[in-house]
Design an enzyme around this catalytic site. Structure first.
Site, mmCIF file in Angstrom:
data_model
loop_
_atom_site.group_PDB
_atom_site.id
_atom_site.type_symbol
_atom_site.label_atom_id
_atom_site.label_comp_id
_atom_site.label_asym_id
_atom_site.label_seq_id
_atom_site.Cartn_x
_atom_site.Cartn_y
_atom_site.Cartn_z
ATOM 1 N N HIS A 2 0.847 -1.197 0.000
ATOM 2 C CA HIS A 2 0.000 0.000 0.000
ATOM 3 C C HIS A 2 0.876 1.238 0.000
ATOM 4 O O HIS A 2 1.847 1.330 0.745
ATOM 5 C CB HIS A 2 -0.899 0.029 1.235
ATOM 6 C CG HIS A 2 -1.729 1.267 1.307
ATOM 7 N ND1 HIS A 2 -2.887 1.414 0.572
ATOM 8 C CD2 HIS A 2 -1.563 2.428 1.981
ATOM 9 C CE1 HIS A 2 -3.393 2.611 0.804
ATOM 10 N NE2 HIS A 2 -2.608 3.250 1.653
ATOM 11 N N ASP B 81 -14.999 3.308 8.329
ATOM 12 C CA ASP B 81 -13.952 4.264 7.928
ATOM 13 C C ASP B 81 -14.503 5.249 6.903
ATOM 14 O O ASP B 81 -14.208 6.443 6.957
ATOM 15 C CB ASP B 81 -12.739 3.529 7.353
ATOM 16 C CG ASP B 81 -11.767 4.523 6.724
ATOM 17 O OD1 ASP B 81 -11.240 5.365 7.462
ATOM 18 O OD2 ASP B 81 -11.592 4.488 5.489
ATOM 19 N N ARG C 17 -14.437 13.456 9.173
ATOM 20 C CA ARG C 17 -13.150 14.114 9.473
ATOM 21 C C ARG C 17 -12.854 15.195 8.450
ATOM 22 O O ARG C 17 -12.314 16.259 8.772
ATOM 23 C CB ARG C 17 -12.022 13.074 9.472
ATOM 24 C CG ARG C 17 -12.037 12.176 10.710
ATOM 25 C CD ARG C 17 -11.165 10.948 10.486
ATOM 26 N NE ARG C 17 -9.793 11.276 10.169
ATOM 27 C CZ ARG C 17 -8.998 10.531 9.391
ATOM 28 N NH1 ARG C 17 -9.430 9.408 8.842
ATOM 29 N NH2 ARG C 17 -7.762 10.905 9.152
ATOM 30 N N SER D 165 -7.368 4.563 9.708
ATOM 31 C CA SER D 165 -8.176 4.600 8.492
ATOM 32 C C SER D 165 -7.555 3.731 7.394
ATOM 33 O O SER D 165 -8.214 2.864 6.803
ATOM 34 C CB SER D 165 -8.282 6.066 8.037
ATOM 35 O OG SER D 165 -8.766 6.154 6.732
ATOM 36 N N LYS E 209 -8.763 -0.653 6.161
ATOM 37 C CA LYS E 209 -9.056 -1.163 4.818
ATOM 38 C C LYS E 209 -8.082 -2.275 4.427
ATOM 39 O O LYS E 209 -8.453 -3.265 3.802
ATOM 40 C CB LYS E 209 -9.000 -0.007 3.805
ATOM 41 C CG LYS E 209 -10.177 0.941 3.967
ATOM 42 C CD LYS E 209 -10.016 2.238 3.202
ATOM 43 C CE LYS E 209 -9.114 3.202 3.892
ATOM 44 N NZ LYS E 209 -9.257 4.608 3.586
HETATM 45 N N1 URA Z 1 -5.973 7.996 3.377
HETATM 46 C C1 URA Z 1 -6.898 7.265 4.053
HETATM 47 O O1 URA Z 1 -7.356 6.231 3.578
HETATM 48 N N2 URA Z 1 -7.276 7.700 5.264
HETATM 49 C C2 URA Z 1 -6.806 8.825 5.848
HETATM 50 O O2 URA Z 1 -7.198 9.149 6.937
HETATM 51 C C3 URA Z 1 -5.864 9.566 5.132
HETATM 52 C C4 URA Z 1 -5.464 9.130 3.893
#
Ligand code: URA
Length: 434
Positions: A82, A161, A168, A183, A187
């Site tokens: 990632h 999320d 947010r 966050s 995932k």
């Molecule tokens: N990318 C994400 O998936 N989450 C965040 O909080 C910031 C960047």
């Protein structure tokens, strides 16, 4: 349990328990806790932070709020990669075939992405006919048969999320290390890999602008992953200039193919070898990164990585002829060379502005619904530390719309800065967290 008491607890800088965090996430996803209370909690977290344990519990609660992909039907150790995102980042397109060519199963869920260019999924759609909407059965079969499949993310991955991130975004609480780490990792954990290699980018074109912040984010994510029982490595890489030379969907795909043919830019190859060797080691296909690196280089030299890309494209209905003949990719109508009006050593290439130029040309998305133009973008011809004489071509812009091209040319004026003195090359790999 009352949400009011939990907000008060966090406001007073106390630690929330796992049960309390589960209560918050569960209630929020079900719509039982309103946005205004969660906003207040987020602001309290923003100011008072979270402990490692709270961060792990929050991440696990978000990961389990939707589907947890079960990849157990895939043979071998599944390793994912990632990236926190940068300008010209086409590493997956290079890395995935290289690693798969060594027998490491690559079962990748990717996003389309907002921003200056599309995500991996959009880029793969540069191949005529390529489909990323494959069902779970085909996805698993392809990985077992040819070691590689890349699919678009399913709808119900970490829905908590999704909801929290949107909140947010409008409450000035995005830039908190625990919340970002949670966050991203929620995932990744839901995507089911046994091992995860993170590429945390730092610099003008990245989410993290300083090494210190990138290091904190990388450490937080590695701790979460390990706490969840996954094998983890994070690499901190430079994003003070675009990665490679191409920024724009088709252009990046061509650069990735060139890299697999052994003719790619050095910085891109270096990053791919670094991330890839960690993937190979986590998958237990090599004893150490030095050995893994040699094995990865051999996949370029013997053509097996390129062949693997061809297999991937064919298996997902894409026209693989484009790998050997770039005229199969859609070409932009206009091409404009940008010449330097100054001379000296390139001191800076503001990645963020190169991204903005690609965006103006139509290569990215401003909102989820926007369509992107796969054929537009930028090729930069000079990198940091290169010498440039007045009148040298420093970049080529590719466009389909004259007005957008004019605006992009104007914006490009902000990209390069020169120095009369020699400038050192940027170090690509800035740190690793294990
Ligand atoms: N990318 C994400 O998936 N989450 C965040 O909080 C910031 C960047």
């Amino acid at each position: 349990m009352r949400m009011y008491d939990l907000i008060l607890k966090k406001r007073n800088a106390k630690e929330l328990t796992k049960e309390e965090i589960d209560f918050i996430i569960d209630g929020y996803v079900k719509g039982e806790i309103p946005d205004y209370q969660v906003s207040a909690l987020l602001m309290a977290i923003y100011f008072n932070g979270m402990t490692d344990e709270e961060t792990l519990n929050l991440t696990m609660a978000m990961a389990h709020s939707g589907d947890m992909l079960d990849l157990s039907a895939i043979n071998g150790i599944k390793v994912d990669k990632h990236s926190t995102g940068g300008v010209g980042d086409k590493t997956t397109l290079v890395l995935a075939p290289m690693v798969a060519a060594l027998g490491v199963p690559v079962a990748k869920m990717s996003g389309r992405g907002l921003g200056h260019t599309g995500g991996t999924i959009d880029k793969l759609e540069s191949f005529e006919g390529f489909t990323t909407a494959i069902d779970e059965e085909t996805f698993i079969k392809n990985v077992n048969d040819i070691k590689i499949a890349i699919a678009s993310q399913t709808g119900n991955l970490a829905p908590a999320d999704k909801k929290l991130y949107a909140l947010r975004d409008v409450t000035a609480t995005v830039d908190n290390i625990s919340l970002i780490a949670g966050s991203i990792m929620s995932k990744k954990l839901a995507s089911g890999a046994d091992g995860i290699v993170l590429d945390v980018k730092v610099g003008s074109g990245a989410f993290m602008k300083t090494f210190e912040d990138a290091n904190k984010l990388a450490t937080a994510m590695v701790n979460i992953g390990k706490g969840a029982g996954r094998a983890m490595v994070a690499v901190i890489s430079n994003m003070d200039e675009p990665l490679g030379n191409a920024v724009g969907n088709n252009l990046e795909v061509i650069e990735a193919i060139e890299t697999l043919k052994g003719r790619g830019p050095k910085d891109l190859l270096e990053l791919c070898l670094c991330l890839g060797s960690h993937m190979v080691v986590l998958a237990k296909k090599a004893e150490n990164v030095a050995k893994a690196r040699e094995m990865l280089i051999s996949t370029i030299e013997d053509g097996s990585a390129l062949k693997k890309l061809e297999e991937l494209v064919k298996s997902q209905n894409g026209d693989a002829r484009a790998i050997y003949d770039y005229t199969y990719f859609k070409k932009a109508a206009y091409e404009k060379e940008i010449k330097s009006e100054a001379e000296g050593y390139v001191a800076k290439i503001v990645s963020e502005e190169v991204g903005n130029v690609a965006m103006i040309l139509g290569g990215g998305r401003t909102c989820k619904e926007s369509t992107i133009d796969l054929s537009v973008g930028v090729i930069i011809h000079k990198k940091v530390s290169d010498y440039v004489a007045k009148g040298d071509v420093i970049a080529t812009l590719y466009a389909n719309d004259e007005e957008k091209l004019d605006a992009a040319v104007k914006r490009f004026e902000r990209v390069y800065a020169y120095s009369a003195d020699k400038v050192e090359k940027n170090e690509m790999i800035m740190g690793e967290i294990h």
